[in-house]
Design a protein around this motif. Structure first.
Motif, PDB file in Angstrom:
ATOM      1  N   GLY A  89      11.413   8.249   6.034  1.00  0.00           N
ATOM      2  CA  GLY A  89      10.427   8.180   4.963  1.00  0.00           C
ATOM      3  C   GLY A  89      10.379   6.868   4.228  1.00  0.00           C
ATOM      4  O   GLY A  89       9.719   6.769   3.179  1.00  0.00           O
ATOM      5  N   ASP A  90      11.055   5.824   4.747  1.00  0.00           N
ATOM      6  CA  ASP A  90      11.089   4.551   4.034  1.00  0.00           C
ATOM      7  C   ASP A  90      10.384   3.425   4.789  1.00  0.00           C
ATOM      8  O   ASP A  90      10.444   2.260   4.395  1.00  0.00           O
ATOM      9  N   VAL A  91       9.689   3.752   5.885  1.00  0.00           N
ATOM     10  CA  VAL A  91       9.030   2.736   6.701  1.00  0.00           C
ATOM     11  C   VAL A  91       7.560   2.637   6.315  1.00  0.00           C
ATOM     12  O   VAL A  91       6.823   3.625   6.342  1.00  0.00           O
ATOM     13  N   ALA A  92       7.139   1.427   5.981  1.00  0.00           N
ATOM     14  CA  ALA A  92       5.748   1.195   5.605  1.00  0.00           C
ATOM     15  C   ALA A  92       4.859   1.011   6.817  1.00  0.00           C
ATOM     16  O   ALA A  92       3.706   1.464   6.834  1.00  0.00           O
ATOM     17  N   LEU A 102       0.806  -1.220   0.000  1.00  0.00           N
ATOM     18  CA  LEU A 102       0.000   0.000   0.000  1.00  0.00           C
ATOM     19  C   LEU A 102       0.837   1.267   0.000  1.00  0.00           C
ATOM     20  O   LEU A 102       0.446   2.280  -0.595  1.00  0.00           O
ATOM     21  N   THR A 103       1.984   1.231   0.671  1.00  0.00           N
ATOM     22  CA  THR A 103       2.785   2.447   0.809  1.00  0.00           C
ATOM     23  C   THR A 103       3.903   2.560  -0.216  1.00  0.00           C
ATOM     24  O   THR A 103       4.428   3.654  -0.433  1.00  0.00           O
ATOM     25  N   GLY A 104       4.297   1.431  -0.795  1.00  0.00           N
ATOM     26  CA  GLY A 104       5.440   1.442  -1.708  1.00  0.00           C
ATOM     27  C   GLY A 104       6.763   1.631  -0.993  1.00  0.00           C
ATOM     28  O   GLY A 104       7.787   1.892  -1.632  1.00  0.00           O
ATOM     29  N   ARG A 105       6.756   1.488   0.328  1.00  0.00           N
ATOM     30  CA  ARG A 105       7.985   1.654   1.115  1.00  0.00           C
ATOM     31  C   ARG A 105       8.568   0.293   1.472  1.00  0.00           C
ATOM     32  O   ARG A 105       7.823  -0.641   1.773  1.00  0.00           O
ATOM     33  N   PRO A 106       9.890   0.166   1.500  1.00  0.00           N
ATOM     34  CA  PRO A 106      10.498  -1.160   1.649  1.00  0.00           C
ATOM     35  C   PRO A 106      10.688  -1.643   3.078  1.00  0.00           C
ATOM     36  O   PRO A 106      10.809  -2.848   3.317  1.00  0.00           O
ATOM     37  N   ARG A 107      10.779  -0.732   4.047  1.00  0.00           N
ATOM     38  CA  ARG A 107      11.169  -1.133   5.400  1.00  0.00           C
ATOM     39  C   ARG A 107       9.961  -1.237   6.337  1.00  0.00           C
ATOM     40  O   ARG A 107       8.900  -0.693   6.069  1.00  0.00           O
ATOM     41  N   ILE A 108      10.211  -1.952   7.445  1.00  0.00           N
ATOM     42  CA  ILE A 108       9.266  -1.949   8.548  1.00  0.00           C
ATOM     43  C   ILE A 108      10.007  -1.437   9.781  1.00  0.00           C
ATOM     44  O   ILE A 108      11.235  -1.323   9.778  1.00  0.00           O
ATOM     45  N   ALA A 109       9.256  -1.149  10.843  1.00  0.00           N
ATOM     46  CA  ALA A 109       9.859  -0.772  12.118  1.00  0.00           C
ATOM     47  C   ALA A 109       9.282  -1.647  13.219  1.00  0.00           C
ATOM     48  O   ALA A 109       8.092  -2.002  13.188  1.00  0.00           O
ATOM     49  N   VAL A 110      10.141  -2.014  14.165  1.00  0.00           N
ATOM     50  CA  VAL A 110       9.723  -2.816  15.320  1.00  0.00           C
ATOM     51  C   VAL A 110      10.417  -2.284  16.566  1.00  0.00           C
ATOM     52  O   VAL A 110      11.351  -1.473  16.482  1.00  0.00           O
TER      53      VAL A 110
END
Length: 448
Positions: free
Chosen positions: A213-216, A149-157
């Motif tokens: 700006g790269d976290v989905a 949905l976001t087109g962003r490659p990373r996640i955050a935890v």
């Protein structure tokens, strides 16, 4: 007061001998299993129990189980939350027996599907749902949706989180570097490339991480559980929601363990507003099933893709997922357990357990603490930590192993990996008081 390590080692040896002597049949079965099962168990976590070999279970009912040597235990583990409803829930047993006469899986929806979706929406406040086989799968699907949905490659935890065997989430901080969590075997991906990790209860660190700006998606528990219970600071979760919205990052709440906070988990109890939510383990009364929900806004964006020609190869789903068996079990479990009236019994038991443990800690002036979240409580060998790294640094494998084995040898089963007790409506005040008695006797033996 400090623990005499020589005394601890001696007591542990005595308890090991007691365990072996009192479990001859389990020892025999462990030897047979070792011939063909890797590590002698059907699933590797089963090696993490105290004792020279696992206890083999004969039957479990309510809040107790009996091993193959005929010894009965008060079960404060409950399958590490999988049996939070209590073992052998009659409604689930009846539903499974009836379903068995009509087929378990057709890869088509059953008549229970609409009821389950509506009940999940009612409990958690998110309107649209899908099923999964496990919370691990549900978390993987949620993260895949978020990237799509976001087109962003990373996640955050969160640092020292646990969200099942999801590759991107097995990451921790080493200074300011993201590295694989200690013990992660053969990482499939370089977590430094896929994941941003932030300390729990640190809003500034989260803001900084998401500003790239790269976290989905931020995937988090509302309170850490698998590194000991770490509760959120006042206002922290509200700040997390503000920061994620400001950076257009989807917020996914994993309620797999924090369902202990109430019928709708911490999300409902604390008025949280996630974009996505995952829940698993106990919702099927012990049958493997999980679910993930989403806001209407997320559902509207993802639904066209869900109806696409290639959805079967999208990396979401599974042949046995959402089966008639899973839906029957989920309907039976949610209609007769994990309700407010069940928590009204279980939560006071957890409060009583925590008070009992705290009284022993105080009496012996130990630098330990006990923490509680809903019907789940846990003690640690340190002051209350504010984040996962502090909790991890206080892990004491030798002391923990002794406390678990001492309890096991006296008919009390705690959760492996940490010192957690989980309560169901099937437990009693006498069960709680027995644990307090056993806990006190262990501390007395330690301090002499």
């Amino acid at each position: 007061m400090t623990i005499d390590r020589d005394r601890l080692a001696g007591l542990r040896r005595e308890e090991e001998e007691r365990f072996v002597e009192s479990h001859p049949r389990s020892r025999e079965l462990a030897g047979a299993a070792a011939e063909h099962l890797l590590a002698g168990v059907p699933m590797p976590w089963m090696t993490r129990w105290p004792g020279a070999f696992p206890v083999f279970v004969d039957h479990a009912q309510g809040a107790r189980f009996t091993d193959v040597d005929g010894q009965e235990y008060v079960d404060l583990c409950l399958g590490d939350t999988g049996a939070m409803t209590g073992h052998a829930l009659p409604s689930v047993a009846e539903a499974l027996a009836e379903r068995a006469q009509h087929g378990f899986t057709t890869m088509l929806p059953s008549s229970d599907a609409a009821w389950v979706g509506a009940e999940l929406a009612r409990r958690f406040g998110l309107p649209r749902w899908q099923l999964a086989m496990s919370a691990t799968d549900a978390n993987r699907f949620v993260l895949r949706f978020a990237r799509f949905l976001t087109g962003r490659p990373r996640i955050a935890v969160m640092d020292w989180c646990y969200h099942g065997t999801v590759d991107e989430t097995l990451a921790v901080l080493d200074g300011d570097q993201v590295v694989p969590r200690p013990g992660a075997m053969g990482p499939q991906v370089d977590v430094a490339e896929t994941t941003r990790v932030v300390p729990f209860n640190d809003v500034d660190a989260l803001d900084k991480a998401l500003a790239h700006g790269d976290v989905a998606c931020l995937l988090m528990e509302p309170a850490l559980t698998n590194i000991g219970i770490v509760l959120p600071d006042d206002g922290y979760l509200e700040a997390v929601r503000e920061v994620t919205r400001r950076h257009d990052v989807l917020l996914a709440i994993d309620e797999t363990h924090t369902l202990c906070a109430g019928p709708g988990g911490a999300t409902r109890a604390w008025g949280l507003e996630p974009d996505l939510l995952v829940v698993g383990k106990p919702i099927g009364g012990g049958v493997p099933v999980a679910a993930y929900g989403m806001s209407q806004a997320v559902a509207d964006r993802i639904e066209p893709a869900m109806k696409g020609h290639e959805i079967d190869v999208a990396g979401v789903g599974g042949t046995l997922t959402g089966s008639a068996l899973a839906l029957a079990a989920t309907r039976a479990a949610l209609s007769t357990s994990l309700r407010q009236e069940d928590f009204d019994v279980a939560v006071p038991l957890a409060e009583r357990w925590a008070a009992g443990v705290a009284s022993v800690i105080s009496d012996f002036e130990l630098p330990w603490h006990v923490q509680r979240l809903g019907c789940r409580a846990e003690y640690w060998f340190c002051p209350p930590p504010r984040n996962g790294a502090d909790a991890a640094a206080a892990v004491d494998d030798e002391l923990e192993g002794f406390m678990h084995l001492w309890a096991l040898n006296r008919g009390i089963l705690l959760t492996p990996f940490h010192n957690m007790a989980l309560f169901s409506p099937h437990h009693t005040g006498a069960d709680v008081d027995r644990h307090t008695e056993v806990f006190r006797s262990a501390v007395e033996a330690l301090v002499g």
